[in-house]
Design a protein around this motif. Structure first.
Motif, PDB file in Angstrom:
ATOM      1  N   ALA A 194      23.384 -31.338  36.127  1.00  0.00           N
ATOM      2  CA  ALA A 194      24.876 -31.677  35.878  1.00  0.00           C
ATOM      3  C   ALA A 194      25.716 -32.864  36.711  1.00  0.00           C
ATOM      4  O   ALA A 194      25.192 -33.103  38.125  1.00  0.00           O
ATOM      5  CB  ALA A 194      25.024 -30.408  36.394  1.00  0.00           C
ATOM      6  N   PRO A 195      26.636 -32.918  36.015  1.00  0.00           N
ATOM      7  CA  PRO A 195      27.243 -33.798  36.849  1.00  0.00           C
ATOM      8  C   PRO A 195      28.237 -33.188  37.949  1.00  0.00           C
ATOM      9  O   PRO A 195      28.662 -32.044  37.776  1.00  0.00           O
ATOM     10  CB  PRO A 195      28.333 -34.769  35.581  1.00  0.00           C
ATOM     11  N   LEU A 196      28.264 -33.585  39.331  1.00  0.00           N
ATOM     12  CA  LEU A 196      29.067 -33.230  40.592  1.00  0.00           C
ATOM     13  C   LEU A 196      30.437 -33.713  39.960  1.00  0.00           C
ATOM     14  O   LEU A 196      31.009 -34.949  40.093  1.00  0.00           O
ATOM     15  CB  LEU A 196      28.161 -33.392  41.662  1.00  0.00           C
ATOM     16  N   MET A 197      31.481 -32.827  40.710  1.00  0.00           N
ATOM     17  CA  MET A 197      33.151 -33.533  41.111  1.00  0.00           C
ATOM     18  C   MET A 197      33.772 -32.573  42.245  1.00  0.00           C
ATOM     19  O   MET A 197      32.280 -31.914  42.293  1.00  0.00           O
ATOM     20  CB  MET A 197      33.926 -32.856  39.873  1.00  0.00           C
ATOM     21  N   LYS A 198      34.289 -33.515  42.473  1.00  0.00           N
ATOM     22  CA  LYS A 198      34.488 -32.961  43.859  1.00  0.00           C
ATOM     23  C   LYS A 198      36.042 -31.680  43.549  1.00  0.00           C
ATOM     24  O   LYS A 198      36.755 -31.832  42.773  1.00  0.00           O
ATOM     25  CB  LYS A 198      36.458 -34.313  44.663  1.00  0.00           C
TER      26      LYS A 198
ATOM     27  N   GLU B 284      39.593 -25.058  44.779  1.00  0.00           N
ATOM     28  CA  GLU B 284      39.399 -25.539  43.180  1.00  0.00           C
ATOM     29  C   GLU B 284      38.237 -24.669  42.637  1.00  0.00           C
ATOM     30  O   GLU B 284      37.061 -25.475  43.382  1.00  0.00           O
ATOM     31  CB  GLU B 284      39.683 -27.406  43.064  1.00  0.00           C
ATOM     32  N   LEU B 285      37.731 -25.064  41.354  1.00  0.00           N
ATOM     33  CA  LEU B 285      36.861 -24.665  40.572  1.00  0.00           C
ATOM     34  C   LEU B 285      36.529 -25.672  40.027  1.00  0.00           C
ATOM     35  O   LEU B 285      37.945 -26.857  38.836  1.00  0.00           O
ATOM     36  CB  LEU B 285      36.944 -23.229  39.954  1.00  0.00           C
ATOM     37  N   PRO B 286      35.352 -25.868  39.017  1.00  0.00           N
ATOM     38  CA  PRO B 286      35.514 -26.727  38.047  1.00  0.00           C
ATOM     39  C   PRO B 286      36.591 -26.524  36.589  1.00  0.00           C
ATOM     40  O   PRO B 286      36.410 -25.136  36.862  1.00  0.00           O
ATOM     41  CB  PRO B 286      33.871 -26.654  37.726  1.00  0.00           C
ATOM     42  N   PRO B 287      36.735 -27.287  36.016  1.00  0.00           N
ATOM     43  CA  PRO B 287      37.657 -26.479  34.446  1.00  0.00           C
ATOM     44  C   PRO B 287      36.406 -25.857  33.737  1.00  0.00           C
ATOM     45  O   PRO B 287      35.112 -26.436  33.732  1.00  0.00           O
ATOM     46  CB  PRO B 287      38.081 -28.374  34.216  1.00  0.00           C
TER      47      PRO B 287
ATOM     48  N   ASP C 150      29.345 -27.595  31.733  1.00  0.00           N
ATOM     49  CA  ASP C 150      27.916 -28.131  32.149  1.00  0.00           C
ATOM     50  C   ASP C 150      28.286 -28.946  33.715  1.00  0.00           C
ATOM     51  O   ASP C 150      27.613 -29.551  34.480  1.00  0.00           O
ATOM     52  CB  ASP C 150      27.226 -29.336  31.585  1.00  0.00           C
ATOM     53  N   VAL C 151      29.866 -28.895  33.950  1.00  0.00           N
ATOM     54  CA  VAL C 151      29.835 -29.935  35.515  1.00  0.00           C
ATOM     55  C   VAL C 151      30.007 -28.860  36.347  1.00  0.00           C
ATOM     56  O   VAL C 151      30.502 -27.323  36.668  1.00  0.00           O
ATOM     57  CB  VAL C 151      31.376 -30.810  35.370  1.00  0.00           C
TER      58      VAL C 151
ATOM     59  N   VAL D  87      27.039 -24.484  34.003  1.00  0.00           N
ATOM     60  CA  VAL D  87      25.727 -25.457  34.395  1.00  0.00           C
ATOM     61  C   VAL D  87      25.157 -23.712  35.368  1.00  0.00           C
ATOM     62  O   VAL D  87      23.799 -23.654  35.424  1.00  0.00           O
ATOM     63  CB  VAL D  87      26.780 -25.900  35.396  1.00  0.00           C
ATOM     64  N   PHE D  88      26.234 -23.010  35.805  1.00  0.00           N
ATOM     65  CA  PHE D  88      24.551 -21.709  36.997  1.00  0.00           C
ATOM     66  C   PHE D  88      24.219 -21.048  35.813  1.00  0.00           C
ATOM     67  O   PHE D  88      23.769 -19.317  36.985  1.00  0.00           O
ATOM     68  CB  PHE D  88      26.206 -21.553  37.965  1.00  0.00           C
TER      69      PHE D  88
END
Length: 188
Positions: A53-57, A66-69, A74-75, A105-106
């Motif tokens: 999975a790609p990671l974002m800040k 913040e949470l991934p959108p 899958d991020v 993703v999880f």
């Protein structure tokens, strides 16, 4: 992870605890801060679960982590107030367990077992490798902020347990605790 402002508020206390620890010397020296600020984790790999999975800040906005959108199930996201994986200190990565209509993703995170490998690629071309120490499912009301945000190691966090339809959120968090076994070396 359903849309859950309560979950975010619980995490914020831990992020602030971690940020305080970094400010008081647990996060490195002043000399290496400019370099560290430029290095970020870019990709998470969990071979035993088939996760790449790609990671974002993820930061803190208006007092909430913040949470991934949800549009990018899958991020996963690295909490920027924590250590860069591979460096000393607690590193925290969050991901959704599901969306309204599909696994995220999880989704399989609760299936992790002691000894399994987690790899985190970084923007400096290095990869940090971790070994899973333990997995726990805890009530969001009893979130172990000190264990997550103070002790060294990687923490993967998602929602779990029963879904409370009245609150539109899961009752628990699933947390994976992992120890660095291979520092972030070039070409790892």
């Amino acid at each position: 992870m359903a849309d859950s402002p309560r979950w975010s508020r619980i995490i914020v206390a831990g992020v602030l605890t971690g940020a305080v620890m970094v400010a008081f010397g647990k996060g490195g020296t002043e000399d290496d801060e400019p370099v560290r600020a430029k290095v970020v984790p870019s990709r998470l790999e969990i071979p035993s679960l088939g996760v790449k999975a790609p990671l974002m800040k993820l930061g803190v906005t208006d007092g909430e982590v913040e949470l991934p959108p949800y549009e990018k199930p899958d991020v996963a996201g690295w909490v920027t107030g924590t250590a860069v994986p591979g460096d000393e200190g607690p590193a925290v990565i969050l991901g959704h367990v599901d969306t309204k209509d599909a696994p995220a993703v999880f989704y399989k995170l609760k299936n992790m077992r002691e000894g399994q490998v987690i790899k985190v690629a970084r923007s400096d071309g290095r990869t940090a490798q971790y070994r899973v120490d333990s997995i726990e499912q805890v009530s969001k009301n009893d979130f172990p902020a000190d264990k997550v945000y103070v002790e060294d190691g990687l923490r993967l966090i998602t929602c779990g347990g029963r879904f409370d339809w009245d609150r539109n959120e899961y009752a628990d968090n699933v947390i994976v605790y992992a120890t660095l076994v291979k520092p972030a070396d070039p070409g790892a």
